[in-house]
Design a protein around this motif. Structure first.
Motif, short mmCIF file in Angstrom:
data_model
loop_
_atom_site.label_atom_id
_atom_site.label_comp_id
_atom_site.label_asym_id
_atom_site.label_seq_id
_atom_site.Cartn_x
_atom_site.Cartn_y
_atom_site.Cartn_z
N ARG A 97 -1.94 -4.52 14.14
CA ARG A 97 -2.00 -5.59 14.56
C ARG A 97 -0.85 -6.44 14.09
O ARG A 97 -0.69 -6.74 12.98
N ASP A 98 0.06 -6.83 15.25
CA ASP A 98 1.33 -7.59 14.98
C ASP A 98 0.90 -9.23 14.73
O ASP A 98 0.30 -9.79 15.68
N MET A 99 1.48 -9.61 13.55
CA MET A 99 0.76 -11.29 13.14
C MET A 99 2.12 -12.00 13.51
O MET A 99 2.83 -12.45 12.62
N GLN A 100 2.37 -12.06 14.78
CA GLN A 100 3.59 -13.00 15.47
C GLN A 100 3.58 -14.58 14.88
O GLN A 100 4.45 -15.13 14.77
N SER A 101 2.26 -14.66 14.50
CA SER A 101 2.22 -16.16 13.93
C SER A 101 2.50 -16.56 12.43
O SER A 101 2.92 -17.54 12.15
N VAL A 102 2.95 -15.34 11.90
CA VAL A 102 3.21 -15.47 10.65
C VAL A 102 4.87 -15.81 10.53
O VAL A 102 5.75 -15.14 11.21
N SER A 103 5.32 -16.75 9.79
CA SER A 103 6.69 -17.17 9.51
C SER A 103 7.58 -16.28 9.37
O SER A 103 7.13 -15.48 8.07
N GLY A 104 8.56 -16.16 9.87
CA GLY A 104 9.68 -14.90 9.48
C GLY A 104 9.32 -13.63 10.03
O GLY A 104 9.98 -12.62 9.98
N ARG A 105 8.25 -13.40 10.73
CA ARG A 105 8.02 -12.13 11.34
C ARG A 105 8.99 -11.43 12.38
O ARG A 105 9.14 -10.41 12.32
N GLU A 106 9.77 -12.59 13.07
CA GLU A 106 10.73 -12.19 13.99
C GLU A 106 12.08 -11.61 13.35
O GLU A 106 13.14 -11.35 14.06
N PRO A 150 15.60 5.68 13.21
CA PRO A 150 14.43 5.84 12.87
C PRO A 150 14.42 4.66 11.68
O PRO A 150 15.37 4.15 11.31
N ILE A 151 13.34 3.92 11.29
CA ILE A 151 13.42 2.96 10.10
C ILE A 151 13.72 3.46 8.68
O ILE A 151 12.86 4.46 8.43
N ASP A 152 14.96 3.23 8.32
CA ASP A 152 15.28 3.83 7.20
C ASP A 152 15.25 2.91 6.11
O ASP A 152 15.81 1.89 5.74
N ALA A 153 14.41 3.38 4.91
CA ALA A 153 14.21 2.37 3.67
C ALA A 153 14.94 2.91 2.60
O ALA A 153 15.01 2.31 1.35
N GLN A 154 15.78 3.90 2.65
CA GLN A 154 16.77 4.36 1.63
C GLN A 154 17.61 3.44 0.86
O GLN A 154 18.42 2.90 1.80
N ARG A 155 17.73 3.28 -0.06
CA ARG A 155 18.29 2.26 -1.07
C ARG A 155 18.14 0.71 -0.59
O ARG A 155 19.21 0.01 -0.76
N LYS A 156 16.89 0.47 -0.22
CA LYS A 156 16.57 -0.90 0.21
C LYS A 156 15.44 -1.19 -0.83
O LYS A 156 14.70 -0.46 -1.21
N CYS A 157 15.39 -2.51 -0.73
CA CYS A 157 14.40 -3.22 -1.64
C CYS A 157 13.21 -3.58 -0.58
O CYS A 157 13.43 -4.04 0.41
N VAL A 158 11.93 -2.67 -0.77
CA VAL A 158 10.91 -3.00 0.42
C VAL A 158 10.05 -3.61 -0.33
O VAL A 158 9.47 -3.41 -1.53
N VAL A 159 9.37 -4.71 0.33
CA VAL A 159 8.26 -5.30 0.06
C VAL A 159 7.08 -5.12 1.04
O VAL A 159 7.49 -5.15 2.31
N VAL A 160 5.92 -4.79 0.60
CA VAL A 160 4.95 -4.58 1.59
C VAL A 160 3.96 -5.65 1.59
O VAL A 160 3.38 -6.01 0.39
N ILE A 161 3.38 -6.13 2.47
CA ILE A 161 2.52 -7.28 2.51
C ILE A 161 1.36 -6.93 3.34
O ILE A 161 1.24 -6.41 4.23
#
Length: 161
Positions: A97-106, A150-161
């Motif tokens: 479910r894409d939450m387009q109304s969340v600020s910063g989603r874009e 592909p979405i690459d998360a290697q060597r990145k700081c990932v925040v899961v909400i």
């Protein structure tokens, strides 16, 4: 339980592997795909449950190949009803479910979890490599250089909400 009571059970799965959300929607660190999901599927297979995956398991759906040709289709819903005494329809959540109304989603770098989890898990199960050369062509074994990396998360700081 149905097969233990003497019924023949067939599971149709449009994905390339059985397991649904447990296979592709739960992070690998939360549920090991080999020790948990694959092991349970193998137990059910040994108990007599039949699994049909990929195009043959895609009920009533046609999947187009890279050249536009049909890669195949599973049985129609009517065929299942005609050929079986009972049919249970269980549908999964393959689209988040894409939450387009969340600020910063874009903003750049914000991704849907299912896009990442499904692709990453499939790549790991297909050979353990998740790198820039890998592409998201499920079940075809082909790559297409016009597809995004592909979405690459290697060597990145990932925040899961």
């Amino acid at each position: 339980q149905l097969n233990k009571k003497g019924h023949e059970v067939t599971v149709y799965e449009r994905s390339d592997r059985i397991g649904g959300l447990m296979m592709y929607g739960v992070p690998n660190m939360k549920a090991d795909k080999f020790d948990v999901v694959q092991r349970r599927v193998e137990i059910m297979r040994q108990e007599g449950i039949r699994f049909i995956c990929g195009n043959a398991g895609n009920i009533g759906g046609v999947q187009a190949g890279l050249t536009g040709d049909s890669l195949g289709v599973g049985p129609s819903a009517q065929q299942l009803l005609d050929e079986n005494e009972a049919v249970l329809l269980a549908v999964g959540a393959t689209v988040g479910r894409d939450m387009q109304s969340v600020s910063g989603r874009e903003l750049q770098g914000i991704h849907m979890a299912m896009d990442y989890l499904t692709g990453n898990t499939k790549a790991l199960l297909d050979g353990g490599v998740v790198d820039k050369g890998w592409r998201r062509w499920w079940g075809t074994g082909r790559t297409d250089p016009s597809e995004p990396a592909p979405i690459d998360a290697q060597r990145k700081c990932v925040v899961v909400i």
